[in-house]
Design a protein around this motif. Structure first.
Motif, PDB file in Angstrom:
ATOM      1  N   PHE A  20       0.910  12.425   3.007  1.00 41.91           N
ATOM      2  CA  PHE A  20       0.007  11.506   2.093  1.00 41.91           C
ATOM      3  C   PHE A  20      -1.453  11.869   1.913  1.00 41.91           C
ATOM      4  CE2 PHE A  20       3.270   8.246   2.587  1.00 41.91           C
ATOM      5  CZ  PHE A  20       3.280   7.545   1.370  1.00 41.91           C
ATOM      6  N   THR A  21      -1.856  12.690   2.897  1.00 44.89           N
ATOM      7  CA  THR A  21      -3.272  13.100   2.864  1.00 44.89           C
ATOM      8  C   THR A  21      -3.366  14.189   1.726  1.00 44.89           C
ATOM      9  OG1 THR A  21      -3.741  12.555   5.159  1.00 44.89           O
ATOM     10  CG2 THR A  21      -4.936  14.240   3.997  1.00 44.89           C
ATOM     11  N   LEU A  22      -2.313  15.084   1.696  1.00 41.52           N
ATOM     12  CA  LEU A  22      -2.343  16.213   0.741  1.00 41.52           C
ATOM     13  C   LEU A  22      -2.071  15.568  -0.587  1.00 41.52           C
ATOM     14  CD1 LEU A  22       0.324  18.789   2.347  1.00 41.52           C
ATOM     15  CD2 LEU A  22      -2.456  18.914   1.907  1.00 41.52           C
ATOM     16  N   ALA A  23      -1.737  14.299  -0.943  1.00 36.94           N
ATOM     17  CA  ALA A  23      -1.446  13.710  -2.206  1.00 36.94           C
ATOM     18  C   ALA A  23      -2.823  12.921  -2.591  1.00 36.94           C
ATOM     19  CB  ALA A  23      -0.231  12.924  -2.180  1.00 36.94           C
ATOM     20  N   ALA A  24      -3.460  12.771  -1.531  1.00 39.92           N
ATOM     21  CA  ALA A  24      -4.488  11.732  -1.596  1.00 39.92           C
ATOM     22  C   ALA A  24      -5.950  12.613  -1.840  1.00 39.92           C
ATOM     23  CB  ALA A  24      -4.844  10.759  -0.485  1.00 39.92           C
ATOM     24  N   VAL A  25      -6.134  13.734  -1.007  1.00 34.85           N
ATOM     25  CA  VAL A  25      -7.475  14.540  -0.934  1.00 34.85           C
ATOM     26  C   VAL A  25      -7.965  14.983  -2.379  1.00 34.85           C
ATOM     27  CG1 VAL A  25      -8.441  16.716  -0.366  1.00 34.85           C
ATOM     28  CG2 VAL A  25      -7.659  15.207   1.319  1.00 34.85           C
ATOM     29  N   PRO A  26      -6.873  15.487  -3.291  1.00 30.14           N
ATOM     30  CA  PRO A  26      -7.288  15.714  -4.629  1.00 30.14           C
ATOM     31  C   PRO A  26      -8.071  14.701  -5.186  1.00 30.14           C
ATOM     32  CG  PRO A  26      -4.992  16.716  -4.459  1.00 30.14           C
ATOM     33  CD  PRO A  26      -5.356  15.695  -3.330  1.00 30.14           C
ATOM     34  N   GLY A  27      -7.638  13.414  -5.077  1.00 31.26           N
ATOM     35  CA  GLY A  27      -8.531  12.143  -5.624  1.00 31.26           C
ATOM     36  C   GLY A  27      -9.609  12.098  -5.038  1.00 31.26           C
ATOM     37  N   LEU A  28      -9.924  12.322  -3.832  1.00 34.97           N
ATOM     38  CA  LEU A  28     -11.241  12.187  -3.117  1.00 34.97           C
ATOM     39  C   LEU A  28     -12.243  13.082  -3.790  1.00 34.97           C
ATOM     40  CD1 LEU A  28     -13.128  10.787  -0.910  1.00 34.97           C
ATOM     41  CD2 LEU A  28     -12.144  12.556   0.568  1.00 34.97           C
TER      42      LEU A  28
ATOM     43  N   ALA B  25     -10.258  -1.120 -11.479  1.00 40.97           N
ATOM     44  CA  ALA B  25      -8.999  -1.976 -11.636  1.00 40.97           C
ATOM     45  C   ALA B  25      -8.132  -1.662 -12.473  1.00 40.97           C
ATOM     46  CB  ALA B  25      -9.222  -3.506 -11.655  1.00 40.97           C
ATOM     47  N   THR B  26      -8.257  -0.921 -13.520  1.00 43.78           N
ATOM     48  CA  THR B  26      -7.343  -0.263 -14.351  1.00 43.78           C
ATOM     49  C   THR B  26      -7.131   0.788 -14.287  1.00 43.78           C
ATOM     50  OG1 THR B  26      -9.149  -0.027 -15.965  1.00 43.78           O
ATOM     51  CG2 THR B  26      -8.026  -2.442 -16.069  1.00 43.78           C
ATOM     52  N   PHE B  27      -7.936   1.986 -14.569  1.00 44.08           N
ATOM     53  CA  PHE B  27      -7.530   3.139 -14.237  1.00 44.08           C
ATOM     54  C   PHE B  27      -7.507   3.518 -12.904  1.00 44.08           C
ATOM     55  CE2 PHE B  27      -8.814   7.785 -13.597  1.00 44.08           C
ATOM     56  CZ  PHE B  27      -7.822   8.152 -14.189  1.00 44.08           C
ATOM     57  N   GLY B  28      -8.169   3.015 -12.075  1.00 42.15           N
ATOM     58  CA  GLY B  28      -7.980   3.215 -10.638  1.00 42.15           C
ATOM     59  C   GLY B  28      -6.645   2.973 -10.157  1.00 42.15           C
ATOM     60  N   SER B  29      -6.069   2.026 -10.602  1.00 45.08           N
ATOM     61  CA  SER B  29      -4.808   1.710 -10.327  1.00 45.08           C
ATOM     62  C   SER B  29      -3.854   2.682 -10.947  1.00 45.08           C
ATOM     63  CB  SER B  29      -4.419   0.006 -10.821  1.00 45.08           C
ATOM     64  OG  SER B  29      -5.305  -0.899 -10.026  1.00 45.08           O
ATOM     65  N   PHE B  30      -3.978   2.792 -12.106  1.00 47.63           N
ATOM     66  CA  PHE B  30      -3.027   3.777 -12.953  1.00 47.63           C
ATOM     67  C   PHE B  30      -2.952   5.132 -12.082  1.00 47.63           C
ATOM     68  CE2 PHE B  30      -3.475   7.772 -15.597  1.00 47.63           C
ATOM     69  CZ  PHE B  30      -1.943   7.910 -15.623  1.00 47.63           C
ATOM     70  N   ILE B  31      -3.951   5.799 -11.664  1.00 49.46           N
ATOM     71  CA  ILE B  31      -4.115   6.978 -11.041  1.00 49.46           C
ATOM     72  C   ILE B  31      -3.609   7.019  -9.631  1.00 49.46           C
ATOM     73  CG2 ILE B  31      -6.329   7.217 -10.421  1.00 49.46           C
ATOM     74  CD1 ILE B  31      -4.497  10.093 -12.110  1.00 49.46           C
TER      75      ILE B  31
ATOM     76  N   PHE C   6      -7.188   8.433  -4.250  1.00 49.53           N
ATOM     77  CA  PHE C   6      -7.526   8.790  -2.945  1.00 49.53           C
ATOM     78  C   PHE C   6      -7.224   7.651  -2.210  1.00 49.53           C
ATOM     79  CE2 PHE C   6     -10.318   8.496   0.858  1.00 49.53           C
ATOM     80  CZ  PHE C   6      -9.599   9.652   1.715  1.00 49.53           C
ATOM     81  N   LEU C   7      -7.759   6.510  -2.497  1.00 47.68           N
ATOM     82  CA  LEU C   7      -7.614   5.138  -1.692  1.00 47.68           C
ATOM     83  C   LEU C   7      -6.198   4.522  -1.821  1.00 47.68           C
ATOM     84  CD1 LEU C   7     -11.154   3.398  -2.632  1.00 47.68           C
ATOM     85  CD2 LEU C   7     -10.526   4.888  -0.457  1.00 47.68           C
ATOM     86  N   ILE C   8      -5.699   4.531  -2.824  1.00 50.38           N
ATOM     87  CA  ILE C   8      -4.510   3.963  -2.808  1.00 50.38           C
ATOM     88  C   ILE C   8      -3.311   4.446  -2.047  1.00 50.38           C
ATOM     89  CG2 ILE C   8      -2.378   3.250  -4.740  1.00 50.38           C
ATOM     90  CD1 ILE C   8      -4.635   2.164  -6.436  1.00 50.38           C
ATOM     91  N   PRO C   9      -3.061   5.821  -1.972  1.00 50.72           N
ATOM     92  CA  PRO C   9      -1.934   6.701  -1.295  1.00 50.72           C
ATOM     93  C   PRO C   9      -2.369   6.313   0.186  1.00 50.72           C
ATOM     94  CG  PRO C   9      -2.862   7.957  -3.025  1.00 50.72           C
ATOM     95  CD  PRO C   9      -3.539   6.981  -3.169  1.00 50.72           C
ATOM     96  N   LYS C  10      -3.716   6.425   0.586  1.00 46.10           N
ATOM     97  CA  LYS C  10      -4.207   6.406   2.136  1.00 46.10           C
ATOM     98  C   LYS C  10      -3.943   4.820   2.434  1.00 46.10           C
ATOM     99  CE  LYS C  10      -6.100   8.883   4.283  1.00 46.10           C
ATOM    100  NZ  LYS C  10      -5.518   9.739   5.150  1.00 46.10           N
ATOM    101  N   LEU C  11      -4.227   3.866   1.533  1.00 44.72           N
ATOM    102  CA  LEU C  11      -3.842   2.315   1.851  1.00 44.72           C
ATOM    103  C   LEU C  11      -2.406   2.156   2.037  1.00 44.72           C
ATOM    104  CD1 LEU C  11      -5.202  -0.426   2.255  1.00 44.72           C
ATOM    105  CD2 LEU C  11      -5.158  -0.767   0.073  1.00 44.72           C
ATOM    106  N   PHE C  12      -1.643   2.853   1.269  1.00 45.28           N
ATOM    107  CA  PHE C  12      -0.277   2.746   1.550  1.00 45.28           C
ATOM    108  C   PHE C  12       0.218   3.388   2.766  1.00 45.28           C
ATOM    109  CE2 PHE C  12       0.812   2.646  -3.557  1.00 45.28           C
ATOM    110  CZ  PHE C  12       1.106   1.134  -3.229  1.00 45.28           C
ATOM    111  N   GLY C  13      -0.334   4.484   3.304  1.00 48.87           N
ATOM    112  CA  GLY C  13      -0.189   5.037   4.333  1.00 48.87           C
ATOM    113  C   GLY C  13      -0.480   4.172   5.599  1.00 48.87           C
ATOM    114  N   TRP C  14      -1.883   3.694   5.454  1.00 46.68           N
ATOM    115  CA  TRP C  14      -2.101   2.499   6.380  1.00 46.68           C
ATOM    116  C   TRP C  14      -1.396   1.377   6.639  1.00 46.68           C
ATOM    117  CZ3 TRP C  14      -3.477  -2.412   5.488  1.00 46.68           C
ATOM    118  CH2 TRP C  14      -4.177  -3.027   6.715  1.00 46.68           C
ATOM    119  N   SER C  15      -0.983   0.956   5.282  1.00 51.70           N
ATOM    120  CA  SER C  15      -0.065  -0.408   5.635  1.00 51.70           C
ATOM    121  C   SER C  15       1.221  -0.027   6.090  1.00 51.70           C
ATOM    122  CB  SER C  15       0.036  -0.736   4.134  1.00 51.70           C
ATOM    123  OG  SER C  15       0.914  -1.993   3.840  1.00 51.70           O
ATOM    124  N   VAL C  16       1.814   1.018   5.883  1.00 56.55           N
ATOM    125  CA  VAL C  16       3.176   1.298   6.292  1.00 56.55           C
ATOM    126  C   VAL C  16       2.874   1.543   7.868  1.00 56.55           C
ATOM    127  CG1 VAL C  16       3.302   3.705   6.199  1.00 56.55           C
ATOM    128  CG2 VAL C  16       5.250   2.151   6.120  1.00 56.55           C
TER     129      VAL C  16
END
Length: 433
Positions: free
Chosen positions: A64-72, A253-259, A380-390
């Protein structure tokens, strides 16, 4: 190309005689260049899910970090890219920012061939993919200079929407391209547990030649717009504008959600419904295709009205995902997620249409880039939030309640400042829709 010495798209005579052809040429070079940037930026969303299958032994958190870091990294670079167009010129920056995409593409192609490649190297390559994430801010800012105000929403929607399509392209093409050795420019195939041979390096190498082609096209066929250059200090005045920050929240809220959903969706599918992983590209495809529609609807009906409806639909979609995720029912889960993607794509277009109608042209361009920079942190935040949630609750559902709360806040801001008849600035409301 002869240098353009005069540019005023609001001059109807100039626009019809000369401006339109220049604007369209730059737009249609900008689109595939931006698409390649999104491909490189989001390549880890599909490469990460195959690493352990070919001999790597990374944890779910590391993947999940590898998928998220490019976003950060990409989101952070957008702040630099935002002011680059005004500083050195749109054509010049497009050439530079497209050419550097070859660095992570080549690096990943070699790194995935060796299962002993350490996580730190993979993390560095993921960070370099953030170079692709920065392009959206500079590309959007550049295109905003080319078109008259009544066509900006549609033009920005086409540039952003078709550029965003790179996410779905990489998620669709990668599973196909890695199964054939025909495009293996270097290295041997990797053998899966079931005996099937794959060439994961293809996922990166396949984009090198298109990157070279678009770099050359940008160099020889794009233009620097006269009068677009301004110092970073002149552009930085936008941070003092209250509406810069309000529009940034709406775009998060819009594009941040999409990406963010695009980066996390393949891993989410593999975790919950692995038999349907081949459909991972659908979400990004729907959102990207919807973006030009959002720009067009905003031009026609008003950005604030369209954006308000978007937030209502996104909230409904998020509740639908929660409901069907709890039931482990795939059809309802996919339909609800596609509603989320569709609405986020339309909202990305409608919010971008609002910005040029709120700000003067020289401020609108950096505001577009600035808001896009913050919104990109969603990847970055959404994949990390999913990781934290699970990790903490054992379910992805908790993360969606956070998203719903944010959509409610965004809806309220949009209504208060841009939609209601008694908003504090009636002229602003009239212009924004």
């Amino acid at each position: 190309m002869p240098r353009i010495n005069y540019w005023n798209p609001e001059d109807e005579k100039f626009w019809n005689a000369e401006g339109k052809k220049h604007a369209k040429r730059n737009l249609w070079i900008s689109v595939p260049s931006l698409m390649l940037a999104f491909i490189v930026w989001q390549i880890w969303s599909v490469v990460a899910i195959r690493l352990n299958d070919i001999g790597f032994s990374f944890t779910d958190e590391q993947l999940f970090t590898l998928a998220a870091v490019p976003g950060l990294v990409g989101a952070t670079l957008r702040f630099v890219y935002t002011f680059a167009v005004g500083s050195i010129g749109g054509k010049n920056w497009t050439v530079i920012s497209t050419a550097v995409l070859a660095i992570p593409a080549i690096g990943i192609g070699f790194a995935v061939q060796n299962p002993d490649t350490p996580f730190s190297i993979m993390l560095l390559l993921a960070a370099l993919c953030g170079l692709g994430g920065g392009n959206f801010s500079s590309s959007s800012a550049n295109i905003s200079f080319f078109f008259p105000k009544n066509e900006k929403g549609t033009a920005l929607g086409i540039n952003g929407g078709l550029g965003n399509m790179g996410v779905s392209v990489v998620q669709f093409v990668t599973p196909l391209i890695v199964t054939t050795g025909a495009f293996a420019f270097a290295g041997k195939g990797q053998v899966l547990a079931n005996g099937q041979e794959v060439w994961l390096q293809n996922a990166a190498f396949i984009w090198v030649i298109p990157i070279v082609i678009m770099t050359l096209l940008a160099y020889f066929k794009m233009d620097n717009v006269p009068g677009a250059k301004q110092s970073v200090a002149d552009q930085f005045v936008i941070v003092k504008r209250k509406h810069t920050w309000i529009m940034t929240v709406l775009y998060i809220a819009t594009f941040g959600s999409f990406i963010g959903y695009s980066a996390a969706f393949p891993l989410l599918l593999k975790s919950q419904f692995p038999e349907y992983i081949s459909l991972a590209f659908l979400g990004a495809l729907v959102a990207a295709a919807a973006r030009p529609v959002g720009g067009w609807l905003a031009d026609k009906f008003g950005g604030a009205k369209v954006t308000a409806i978007v937030f209502v639909v996104m909230t409904i979609g998020a509740f639908g995902v929660i409901y069907f995720l709890n039931l482990k029912q795939f059809a309802g889960f996919l339909a609800s997620f596609l509603v989320l993607f569709l609405a986020s794509g339309i909202g990305s277009g409608s919010t971008f249409q609002m910005i040029p109608n709120i700000f003067i042209p020289k401020e609108a361009a950096p505001v577009i880039g600035f808001s896009a920079a913050f919104a990109a942190y969603g990847s970055f935040l959404i994949p990390k939030l999913f990781g934290w949630s699970v990790e903490t609750t054992g379910s992805y559902v908790t993360a969606f309640y956070f998203f719903i709360g944010f959509y409610v806040i965004a809806f309220a801001l949009n209504y208060f400042y841009y939609q209601r008849k008694t908003a504090e600035d009636k002229q602003l409301v009239k212009q924004a829709g």
